[in-house]
Design a protein around this motif. Structure first.
Motif: not given
Length: 163
Positions: A13-20, A45-65
């Motif tokens: 989760x920390x690594x995912x947050x760092x990558x985002x 919260x996602x970047x700080x690994x305080x929250x576990x995002x859902x897959x569709x949120x991650x899809x949206x984040x990747x699209x926006x980035x």
């Protein structure tokens, strides 16, 4: 991080947050600001690994980035071993359906039943069927559990998952 005390999942989760965060910084976006419909507090919260995002949120984040979803999972899990889920015969699938097809493929490749995978991953057996049908928007933490049980990097389960 909620729902786990597994140090490996916490590290993922920390690594995912760092990558985002790194992808957001490369786009020169301010803290928490990624795009429309994405709450800055949630992004932090996602970047700080305080929250576990859902897959569709991650899809949206990747699209926006403007990055591939898989790239947000770089450095998470075991080394890549060249496994490549097949392209669906029915043409393009939605993100949840594509994840489900990839999960079913990986489970079959591992020679596991849904029940065996559920037991090894520590998730409900019925949830495995729902994930494979693409009817549930799972959390990243659950993705980590499934990938770990399958001895795969999460990126393999995310191949071809896009908006």
């Amino acid at each position: 991080m909620r729902h786990t005390d597994n140090p490996l999942h916490i590290e993922h989760s920390r690594k995912l947050g760092e990558n985002i965060r790194a992808a957001r910084v490369r786009k020169d976006l301010p803290d928490g600001k990624i795009g429309q419909g994405l709450d800055p507090k949630s992004i932090k919260s996602i970047e700080n690994a305080e929250r576990s995002p859902r897959l569709l949120t991650l899809v949206k984040i990747s699209g926006e980035l403007a990055v591939e979803l898989e790239s947000l999972f770089e450095g998470i899990g075991p080394e890549e071993d060249g496994l490549e889920p097949p392209e669906p015969a029915d043409g393009p699938l939605g993100p949840l359906e594509r994840f489900g097809a990839n999960l079913k493929w990986a489970r079959t490749q591992a020679g596991l039943t849904q029940e065996e995978l559920a037991l090894q991953a520590g998730v409900d057996r019925a949830a495995i069927g729902e994930f494979e049908r693409g009817s549930v928007n799972l959390e990243a933490l659950t993705l980590f559990k499934l990938a770990h049980a399958l001895k795969l990097p999460p990126r393999v389960l995310l191949r071809g998952v896009r908006k």
